[in-house]
Design a protein around this motif. Structure first.
Motif, PDB file in Angstrom:
ATOM      1  N   ARG A 183      38.740  61.484 -81.423  1.00  0.00           N
ATOM      2  CA  ARG A 183      38.549  61.094 -80.020  1.00  0.00           C
ATOM      3  C   ARG A 183      37.564  62.033 -79.319  1.00  0.00           C
ATOM      4  O   ARG A 183      36.764  61.598 -78.478  1.00  0.00           O
ATOM      5  N   THR A 203      33.977  61.045 -77.593  1.00  0.00           N
ATOM      6  CA  THR A 203      33.590  61.465 -76.250  1.00  0.00           C
ATOM      7  C   THR A 203      32.242  62.172 -76.269  1.00  0.00           C
ATOM      8  O   THR A 203      31.389  61.941 -75.399  1.00  0.00           O
ATOM      9  N   VAL A 252      33.487  55.777 -72.792  1.00  0.00           N
ATOM     10  CA  VAL A 252      34.482  56.065 -73.826  1.00  0.00           C
ATOM     11  C   VAL A 252      35.538  54.973 -73.853  1.00  0.00           C
ATOM     12  O   VAL A 252      35.957  54.514 -74.923  1.00  0.00           O
ATOM     13  N   ASP A 256      38.791  55.010 -73.176  1.00  0.00           N
ATOM     14  CA  ASP A 256      40.044  55.397 -73.834  1.00  0.00           C
ATOM     15  C   ASP A 256      41.177  54.532 -73.288  1.00  0.00           C
ATOM     16  O   ASP A 256      41.372  54.460 -72.071  1.00  0.00           O
ATOM     17  N   SER A 273      38.051  62.215 -71.253  1.00  0.00           N
ATOM     18  CA  SER A 273      37.362  60.935 -71.420  1.00  0.00           C
ATOM     19  C   SER A 273      37.280  60.190 -70.098  1.00  0.00           C
ATOM     20  O   SER A 273      36.229  59.637 -69.747  1.00  0.00           O
TER      21      SER A 273
END
Length: 438
Positions: A175, A179, A195, A197, A214
């Motif tokens: 992750r 980013t 991103v 998320d 993010s």
């Protein structure tokens, strides 16, 4: 320029081996930390278990040996024959235990006897040592088996913990890498990159630190995109709105009677018209909708035509000519702006050099300012004594990007400023295969 910067680095790292890049990753550091912690914990627990079990085993064997010693002592005092595992000053009795018994004390010790581990117990007997022995092989095998079990279970536990920990850390680092990739795309000009998320979209879900970063990056990108789009629209609107009054002002200036005032007005009108056209061109470049008309051109003659048309008196130097695939109008615009900037802000001689698909424009003035070398040209900013708006180099870089060329600014050794334009070279594959190009 690059060689000058590289020399101090080589002197600084000479003789020092460079660590592999993967050793700097968070996954590797977490794996090392987890392994070290697991090893330390396994060693501590293994040592505690080993000491506890060994103590219990030794105490049990010692009690058994001392119990036998008491029975043998009574038999010795009664004059009865001694069993095979007992004797007075027997062969193989450790000297330290013999000395202890002759001094009137009882004691035990573990030692090898005939190649087997043995628990000895000895006590005094008429100035000599009465001793018994107990086979300690089973206890030794028990302790050895326990140590192997502790070692094996520790290895399995470390391996399982390392796999689970690496999996968990890899999910986090994946992750983080996503980013970072989005941040790089935004810095490269892709303002639509996000991103996204899923943890940031659902307020009911708990957010960890990565999700917070993010979400902050997405918010920053949206705000930056809005500000840049607003600035681009403002620039385009101002330029478009200026064209109409400029047209009327230019026509009115042509009607003025000849003289110095008329010349000054017409000169300022032309300068304002050129500035407006530059702003329109920048707004089109910012919009990113430019289309290119690609064709194959010989770079040397094209550069010579640009120099003649510019009228700046630059010298052309062709080291090696090359054929490039480019948009001629945009390339002429880039080279013309570089020559005009060198003539306006530098000092002669201005030299344009063609070396294959690379074109360099160099003057011998004070060089580019530090902000331009670090951040690139910025519109409406100039630190030179001459007048300027900082739009020429901005347009040159934008047009170079449109035709797929790379434009780099540097201050070479010996003084002056140098702009290096690297174009995509055209390679005729049919000619290389020995066929006639069509």
């Amino acid at each position: 320029m690059s060689a000058v910067r590289a020399c101090p680095v080589r002197r600084r790292v000479r003789g020092v081996p460079r660590r592999p890049a993967w050793t700097a990753t968070l996954t590797w550091k977490a794996a090392v930390f987890i392994t070290l912690m697991c090893c330390a914990l396994a060693a501590l627990l293994g040592a505690l278990v080993h000491v506890s079990v060994t103590r219990q085993t030794v105490d049990a064997s010692r009690e058994k040996a001392l119990s036998r010693l008491e029975d043998v002592t009574r038999a010795y005092e009664a004059g009865e024959p001694l069993p095979p595992f007992a004797g007075v000053d027997p062969v193989g009795l450790p000297p330290s235990l013999r000395d202890l018994a002759t001094r009137g004390s009882r004691g035990t010790v573990v030692a090898d006897h005939e190649g087997r581990p043995t628990m000895w117990a000895a006590g005094p007997a008429d100035g000599r040592a009465l001793a018994v022995r107990v086979d300690y092989s089973l206890s030794a095998r028990t302790i050895g088996g326990l140590d192997q079990a502790i070692l094996g279970s520790s290895v399995l536990a470390i391996g399982a913990t390392l796999l689970v920990g690496s999996f968990a850390v890899t999910r986090v680092t994946r992750r983080l890498h996503l980013t970072a990739q989005v941040a790089r795309r935004i810095s490269a000009g892709d303002l639509d990159a996000r991103v996204d998320d899923p943890r940031t979209k659902d307020p009911s879900r708990p957010q960890d630190e990565v999700a917070t970063v993010s979400g902050a990056l997405d918010t920053m990108a949206s705000s930056l995109q809005g500000k840049l789009l607003s600035e681009q629209r403002f620039t385009a609107d101002v330029a478009h709105e200026l064209r109409t009054p400029l047209t009327g002002l230019s026509a009115a200036a042509e009607l003025l009677p000849p003289g110095r005032p008329s010349e000054l007005v017409q000169d300022r009108v032309r300068a304002l018209r050129a500035l407006t056209e530059d702003l329109l061109e920048i707004s089109r470049l910012d919009a990113g909708g430019e289309r290119v008309d690609l064709d194959v051109y010989a770079l040397g003659p094209l550069a010579e035509r640009v120099v003649r048309a510019s009228g700046v008196g630059a010298r052309v130097r062709i080291v090696r000519d090359a054929r490039v695939e480019t948009d001629r109008r945009r390339l002429e615009r880039v080279l013309g702006n570089l020559l005009a900037n060198a003539h306006k802000h530098g000092r002669p001689p201005v030299v344009l050099t063609v070396d294959g698909p690379v074109v360099t424009v160099r003057d011998h003035g004070e060089g580019y300012p530090a902000y331009l070398l670090e951040h690139g040209p910025q519109r409406f900013r100039t630190e030179s004594g001459s007048k300027g708006h900082g739009l020429g180099l901005t347009i040159a870089r934008g047009q170079a990007a449109v035709v797929g060329a790379e434009l780099v600014f540097a201050n070479p050794p010996g003084g002056g400023a140098e702009a290096r334009l690297t174009l995509p070279e055209y390679v005729d594959l049919t000619a290389e295969d020995g066929e006639e190009p069509r």
